[in-house]
Design an enzyme around this catalytic site. Structure first.
Site, short mmCIF file in Angstrom:
data_model
loop_
_atom_site.label_atom_id
_atom_site.label_comp_id
_atom_site.label_asym_id
_atom_site.label_seq_id
_atom_site.Cartn_x
_atom_site.Cartn_y
_atom_site.Cartn_z
N GLY A 1 22.29 58.98 -51.39
CA GLY A 1 22.33 58.77 -52.82
C GLY A 1 22.54 60.09 -53.54
N CYS A 2 21.93 60.24 -54.69
CA CYS A 2 22.08 61.44 -55.49
C CYS A 2 21.86 62.70 -54.67
CB CYS A 2 21.08 61.42 -56.64
SG CYS A 2 20.98 62.97 -57.57
#
Length: 208
Positions: free
Chosen positions: A43-44
């Site tokens: 993810g991020c």
């Protein structure tokens, strides 16, 4: 959730004034006995970079893009989707202090492997989770770890992508160590995204 994604894009664009794009796309594990690399997508990349830099034996973590089609992509191109890339990190570590297998286990416990093409509040294939092996030994470690999770009965299905490494493109300079450069913005984003709360729910343990 879309609002938080746009908020993250705005935070990133705010750093353009100090942007400088690194061009190296080398994905090979280094031959230095005290220095090896590993590639993960969780993810991020601001968040997974922060997580890995807390681990003993890790000397540096670089945010970037991998598993896509477009050479040398920009953040704006990847975040719009369509390039095939996912936000990823290249972990630089000392194999005498921490093993690749330990990195893989640490990675699992800092993501949500139960969701497809998203992580927490960020949705889209550019936020899919993944482990990208660089040689046969890493492949075997990854597949054993994946099978052990399935055998544990904790998860019915795991959506994390498992694939051989392809070009890793370092992200723009303003993304590197974002959590250190912009701690207030970063902490607000991470808390609002519910990352730590969801990880604790999935794994039944608090984040360190």
């Amino acid at each position: 959730m879309k609002t938080l994604h746009y908020f993250k894009v705005l935070l990133a664009v705010a750093g353009l004034a100090i942007a400088g794009h690194a061009l190296s796309a080398d994905v090979s594990a280094t031959s230095d006995a005290n220095r090896a690399t590993a590639i993960f997508a969780g993810g991020c990349f601001w968040c997974i970079e922060s997580d890995f830099e807390k681990l003993k034996g890790v000397s540096e973590v670089e945010s970037g893009y991998t598993a896509g089609k477009l050479p040398n992509p920009s953040y704006e191109q990847v975040s719009r989707g369509g390039t095939g890339h996912t936000e990823a990190v290249r972990v630089i570590y000392d194999p005498k202090l921490v093993s690749y297998a330990a990195l893989v286990e640490y990675f699992w416990r800092h993501i949500d492997p139960t969701v497809k093409d998203r992580q927490f509040c960020d949705a889209g294939s550019q936020y899919r989770s993944g482990i990208y092996w660089q040689n046969e030994a890493e492949r075997q470690v990854v597949e054993r770890s994946h099978q052990a999770l399935l055998n544990s009965g904790r998860f019915k299905v795991i959506h994390t992508e498992l694939a051989p490494a392809s070009a890793f493109w370092p992200a723009e300079e303003y993304h590197q160590d974002y959590y250190k450069k912009n701690p207030i913005r970063y902490n607000y984003y991470r808390a609002s995204c519910g990352r730590d709360a969801r990880v604790a729910e999935v794994w039944g343990e608090k984040r360190k």
